[in-house]
Design an enzyme around this catalytic site. Sequence first.
Site, PDB file in Angstrom:
ATOM      1  N   TYR A   1       1.448   5.183  -2.350  1.00  0.00           N
ATOM      2  CA  TYR A   1       1.555   6.578  -1.903  1.00  0.00           C
ATOM      3  C   TYR A   1       2.884   7.181  -2.317  1.00  0.00           C
ATOM      4  O   TYR A   1       2.959   8.381  -2.595  1.00  0.00           O
ATOM      5  CB  TYR A   1       1.297   6.674  -0.396  1.00  0.00           C
ATOM      6  CG  TYR A   1      -0.182   6.673  -0.145  1.00  0.00           C
ATOM      7  CD1 TYR A   1      -0.902   7.855  -0.236  1.00  0.00           C
ATOM      8  CD2 TYR A   1      -0.869   5.498   0.088  1.00  0.00           C
ATOM      9  CE1 TYR A   1      -2.273   7.861  -0.081  1.00  0.00           C
ATOM     10  CE2 TYR A   1      -2.241   5.489   0.245  1.00  0.00           C
ATOM     11  CZ  TYR A   1      -2.936   6.670   0.158  1.00  0.00           C
ATOM     12  OH  TYR A   1      -4.295   6.677   0.298  1.00  0.00           O
TER      13      TYR A   1
ATOM     14  N   HIS B   1      -9.761   0.415  -9.751  1.00  0.00           N
ATOM     15  CA  HIS B   1      -9.397   1.363  -8.692  1.00  0.00           C
ATOM     16  C   HIS B   1      -7.949   1.821  -8.838  1.00  0.00           C
ATOM     17  O   HIS B   1      -7.663   3.007  -8.836  1.00  0.00           O
ATOM     18  CB  HIS B   1      -9.616   0.730  -7.323  1.00  0.00           C
ATOM     19  CG  HIS B   1      -8.993   1.503  -6.206  1.00  0.00           C
ATOM     20  ND1 HIS B   1      -9.471   2.716  -5.784  1.00  0.00           N
ATOM     21  CD2 HIS B   1      -7.904   1.263  -5.444  1.00  0.00           C
ATOM     22  CE1 HIS B   1      -8.712   3.179  -4.806  1.00  0.00           C
ATOM     23  NE2 HIS B   1      -7.756   2.317  -4.591  1.00  0.00           N
ATOM     24  N   PHE B   2      -7.019   0.859  -8.972  1.00  0.00           N
ATOM     25  CA  PHE B   2      -5.627   1.329  -8.957  1.00  0.00           C
ATOM     26  C   PHE B   2      -5.202   1.919 -10.288  1.00  0.00           C
ATOM     27  O   PHE B   2      -4.290   2.747 -10.321  1.00  0.00           O
ATOM     28  CB  PHE B   2      -4.648   0.284  -8.400  1.00  0.00           C
ATOM     29  CG  PHE B   2      -4.409  -0.941  -9.239  1.00  0.00           C
ATOM     30  CD1 PHE B   2      -3.641  -0.874 -10.381  1.00  0.00           C
ATOM     31  CD2 PHE B   2      -4.902  -2.172  -8.837  1.00  0.00           C
ATOM     32  CE1 PHE B   2      -3.392  -2.011 -11.126  1.00  0.00           C
ATOM     33  CE2 PHE B   2      -4.655  -3.309  -9.578  1.00  0.00           C
ATOM     34  CZ  PHE B   2      -3.905  -3.228 -10.726  1.00  0.00           C
ATOM     35  N   HIS B   3      -5.888   1.555 -11.373  1.00  0.00           N
ATOM     36  CA  HIS B   3      -5.577   2.259 -12.618  1.00  0.00           C
ATOM     37  C   HIS B   3      -6.076   3.696 -12.540  1.00  0.00           C
ATOM     38  O   HIS B   3      -5.420   4.613 -13.049  1.00  0.00           O
ATOM     39  CB  HIS B   3      -6.187   1.532 -13.815  1.00  0.00           C
ATOM     40  CG  HIS B   3      -5.321   0.416 -14.312  1.00  0.00           C
ATOM     41  ND1 HIS B   3      -5.323  -0.845 -13.771  1.00  0.00           N
ATOM     42  CD2 HIS B   3      -4.391   0.370 -15.309  1.00  0.00           C
ATOM     43  CE1 HIS B   3      -4.448  -1.611 -14.398  1.00  0.00           C
ATOM     44  NE2 HIS B   3      -3.862  -0.901 -15.338  1.00  0.00           N
TER      45      HIS B   3
ATOM     46  N   ARG C   1      -9.875 -11.519 -11.702  1.00  0.00           N
ATOM     47  CA  ARG C   1      -8.649 -10.900 -12.195  1.00  0.00           C
ATOM     48  C   ARG C   1      -7.660 -11.914 -12.761  1.00  0.00           C
ATOM     49  O   ARG C   1      -7.738 -13.097 -12.480  1.00  0.00           O
ATOM     50  CB  ARG C   1      -7.926 -10.187 -11.048  1.00  0.00           C
ATOM     51  CG  ARG C   1      -8.468  -8.836 -10.744  1.00  0.00           C
ATOM     52  CD  ARG C   1      -7.687  -8.220  -9.602  1.00  0.00           C
ATOM     53  NE  ARG C   1      -6.385  -7.724 -10.055  1.00  0.00           N
ATOM     54  CZ  ARG C   1      -5.507  -7.156  -9.246  1.00  0.00           C
ATOM     55  NH1 ARG C   1      -5.767  -7.021  -7.986  1.00  0.00           N
ATOM     56  NH2 ARG C   1      -4.351  -6.737  -9.722  1.00  0.00           N
ATOM     57  N   ARG C   2      -6.683 -11.386 -13.503  1.00  0.00           N
ATOM     58  CA  ARG C   2      -5.442 -12.084 -13.854  1.00  0.00           C
ATOM     59  C   ARG C   2      -5.653 -13.300 -14.740  1.00  0.00           C
ATOM     60  O   ARG C   2      -4.961 -14.297 -14.600  1.00  0.00           O
ATOM     61  CB  ARG C   2      -4.675 -12.507 -12.592  1.00  0.00           C
ATOM     62  CG  ARG C   2      -4.461 -11.368 -11.628  1.00  0.00           C
ATOM     63  CD  ARG C   2      -3.561 -11.773 -10.494  1.00  0.00           C
ATOM     64  NE  ARG C   2      -3.358 -10.678  -9.571  1.00  0.00           N
ATOM     65  CZ  ARG C   2      -4.006 -10.516  -8.421  1.00  0.00           C
ATOM     66  NH1 ARG C   2      -4.917 -11.400  -8.056  1.00  0.00           N
ATOM     67  NH2 ARG C   2      -3.770  -9.496  -7.654  1.00  0.00           N
TER      68      ARG C   2
ATOM     69  N   HIS D   1       0.819  -1.208   0.000  1.00  0.00           N
ATOM     70  CA  HIS D   1       0.000   0.000   0.000  1.00  0.00           C
ATOM     71  C   HIS D   1       0.851   1.254   0.000  1.00  0.00           C
ATOM     72  O   HIS D   1       0.595   2.195  -0.745  1.00  0.00           O
ATOM     73  CB  HIS D   1      -0.982   0.037   1.161  1.00  0.00           C
ATOM     74  CG  HIS D   1      -2.033   1.067   0.894  1.00  0.00           C
ATOM     75  ND1 HIS D   1      -2.991   0.900  -0.066  1.00  0.00           N
ATOM     76  CD2 HIS D   1      -2.226   2.306   1.388  1.00  0.00           C
ATOM     77  CE1 HIS D   1      -3.749   1.980  -0.138  1.00  0.00           C
ATOM     78  NE2 HIS D   1      -3.304   2.850   0.725  1.00  0.00           N
TER      79      HIS D   1
END
Lengths: 545, 180, 276
Positions: free
Chosen positions: A226, A373-375, A436-437, A222
């Site tokens: 950041y 979300h992370f894209h 996913r994946r 995580h």
Amino acid sequence: MRSIDDIDRRTAPLVLAHLWLAVVAFAAAAVLGGWQMWARSPLPAPFSTPHNYFLSVTLHGTVMAYVLPTFFIMGFGYFVAVTALERPLPARWAAWIGFGMGVVGVVLAAVPVLMGRASVLYTFYPPLSVAASYYIGIILVVVGSWIWSALMILAMTAWKRENRGEAVPLVMFATVANVMLWLWTTVGMGCELLFQVIPGALGWTETVDVGLSRTLFSWTLHAIVYFWLLPAYIAFYTLAPRAAGGRLYSDTMGRIAFILFLLYSLPVGIHHLFMDPEHGTGFKFLQTVLTSLVTIPTLMTVFTISASLEIAGRLRGGHGPFGWLWTLPWDRPMVLATGLSFVMLWFGGLGGIVNMSYGMNAMIHNTSWVTAHFHLIFGGTTVIMYFAIAYEIWPTLTGRAVQSARAMNMQLWLWFIGMMVTTLPWHWLGLQGQWRRVAEFNYADPIVAAWAPYVIVSVIGGLVLVVSALMFVWNLFKLQRGEVSVAAPMSYAVAVYPPGRVPGMLNGFTSWNVAVLVLMLVAYGYPIAQFFIEPAPQAIVQRIR
Amino acid sequence: MASSHQEILRTELRWGAVMGVLVAGILGLIIYAALALHISPPSNVERIDPKTLQLSDEFTEQNLGTQVSGDGRVTARIVATQYAFLPPCVAVPLNRPITLRFASPDVIHGLLIAGTNVNTMVVPGYVSQVHATFTQPGETPMPCHEFCGLGHSAMLGRVQVLPADQFKPDAQGRVACAKH
Amino acid sequence: MATEPLDLTPEQRAAEDRTFRRGAALAVGVVLVAGIVLGFVVLPVVQGASVGLDAWSAICRAIGVQPGTPIARQPSSEAAATPVSQVSWGPATLGALRNGNVARGAQLSRVCDACHGAQGLSSDPQFPNMSGQTAYAIYKQLHDFRSGARKNYLMSIVATYRSDQSIADLAVYYASRQALQHGSIEDPVAANLAVRGDPARSIAACNACHLGNPGAPVETPNLIGQHKEYLLNQLQAFAHDTRHNDVYARMRTISTALTSDEMERLAAYYAATPRP
């Protein structure tokens, strides 16, 4: 205010070397990303085999996670240290050594991946085990970045010694906050690679404690996001208000926001392990609470930057509660990128609140929701600010003038549109349970067939992203070959009330590192110690034969 | 515009307080769901040796699948392995609580059952346990959602949710999927 | 515009820092205590009470020192192990193979020559080629013949009195030899199954395990250069459940999903595929 060449003539090539490596690797990885979406769609794609797909995902992930952000942040950090502190970089030779280690690392990692002998994505998944040089290459990139970290700290402390009692410029304070965050972050993954994964890959050990390796990776997983994100925030606070023609609303709040990021992006990694069996519910809940706190600096930033832009909008004649929005100079890439980034931050942030929810996570864990979300947060919010930062500092670095910002703005708009068109369907698909994946889906299945229209829309978004990524490289290339001008001096946003001095706690990190240590001991102490108090049964390392 | 440094800080703190309330509200909802609805993540710190999993009593091949015990509790034991679930089809009762227990003899797997709260990682070294009640009859996929090797995309199990009249245990209390 | 004086006395500075540090410690402390009390006490105790779990067990489960979750009772199992193969891959077995004696294996292999050929390459296609097979695969199969997990009228007898060490030595001997090199054949159906598999039928690409990638069970055999007849026999035996020493039915599951035409094609494909 002096230009970068007046301060230190030989910094610009160092910065450019880092940034060009990041940019070129990024563009190649973006093309791979587009192909991956195509391969998973109902449309017939060339070269689509599991072998090629997972090779591509590994390359895409490794570049986007370890190469692009690390080199970009290092390059931008050197730039900030010289231009904000207005003093030459200490030990520039060491910076080149760090860069060299990074380049060697990238090559060592890329070769086995391209040979199809390192397809473990970028998150390793022991007991799967591949060519050791892949892992060693990543370690080298990290070690190279530690050299950068040391130089950033050195530059700040030297400046503080020369300017006793004065506030470190916010941009440098924030950069060093990110350095501290990075040093803490790399501990987890570093331990996993050095003590578990690499010995396994070299054949020194036959078994691996998978629970421990997942826990160590979560330590990094995580906080590393950041680390990638903070340059975007640095741009929000120190570049965007000036580009908009205004002032930073509050320098103090900026410092507090960066400190909060340092504190609360680390002891939260177990929220990536909510669905794992190796930790008790208590630690999962505790880290839910800590994760919820990391929204605070983001929400504060949204407020402070909106207020800063409002100042700019009103100075340019905007009236009424929202009239200032229309008078902002949206034709300037930095301002445009900030606006678009905020829109994506809202969508991505709201999705993230679902992810961090102790209970709701079960609906979306390892579905396309998470990929979306992370894209949106990294690829969207963050990378669009990398673009804007590059456009902002390139003239200073190269001594060339921007002829027209039109192509830049077009590229930013395309990235925004592409990212939204890609990720909004993914969120929906995730809620439908798209997992996913996988290299391909069976569209003959009626459940999967119902996803097809959304998948095809997202592929179109992916195509737009690829076009935008290539345009970015082209824009920078053109800028570098553009008309020579006087090297423009770099300046950073000035606060409404510029701090002469600030409390010591807002001017350094010693006490905050102690706070991080306490938080990490509470949040990760027992979850890691349990593997040593009573060693768990280990799994056999699966190597390439 | 704010007239002094202090006033600027005050506006920031006021906003901060509003955001604090918002975050506390979200946490409140999570706590409520945990206390009143018993929603919590599938934590089950139960260790089992993956190297000898197939020699173990509980996860021996014959014992896999769905079983109704003497006291009427339903438990399904499933092995996630490269690249299949065993049994490939899991029979579960409609509107009746079931405990799903998963283990892996090799690498990390994971699974979800769309439309339910069933979602867990299967980490070698641990038994993963999920408690669920299925409320929709019919067949639904149970894919592996964690990269487990190049065959990952084909690792796709199924779940058959059977109404009471079709969920008939045999003499040993075992229930298998209906054949098509 | 700076309104504050630049130079505070050291005492003033220390006082300012102290206030800050106290505030920060308080904020961090309150959050930690609230999270700990809720996560380790309130939530598990309330959840546990609803399923008849005592408070202490519920707290222990929340910490992770007792197996199970606070929201449910642990199920029990009375089953006894009936494994399909006695082989497990622990450090001891892997170590025995790593330290296997090739020279001794070569001596022991004389007995095998009659069927498997003096070079470990058999002339009768119903007997498998041994040379170039992985040591793990050979060890597993010999062990299974010896334990009765796999049955064959010849091999069950031959393997009976072999020690673990002899099996390991034989395994490393054959693994150290060159596999047979063949030409190649063009068969898009077989190639597609080998390289891509068929997710619609939950058939993973054969190469995902059989080409030496990570992501394969330890005992996965090398198929390339094996006799077509032998491969086909084994696929059919798995499909008809006359051979069932594949742990967790990995091959029984796949072979039942294959058509007999696909089995033929795959057997021919691997028999003819050149080593990469």
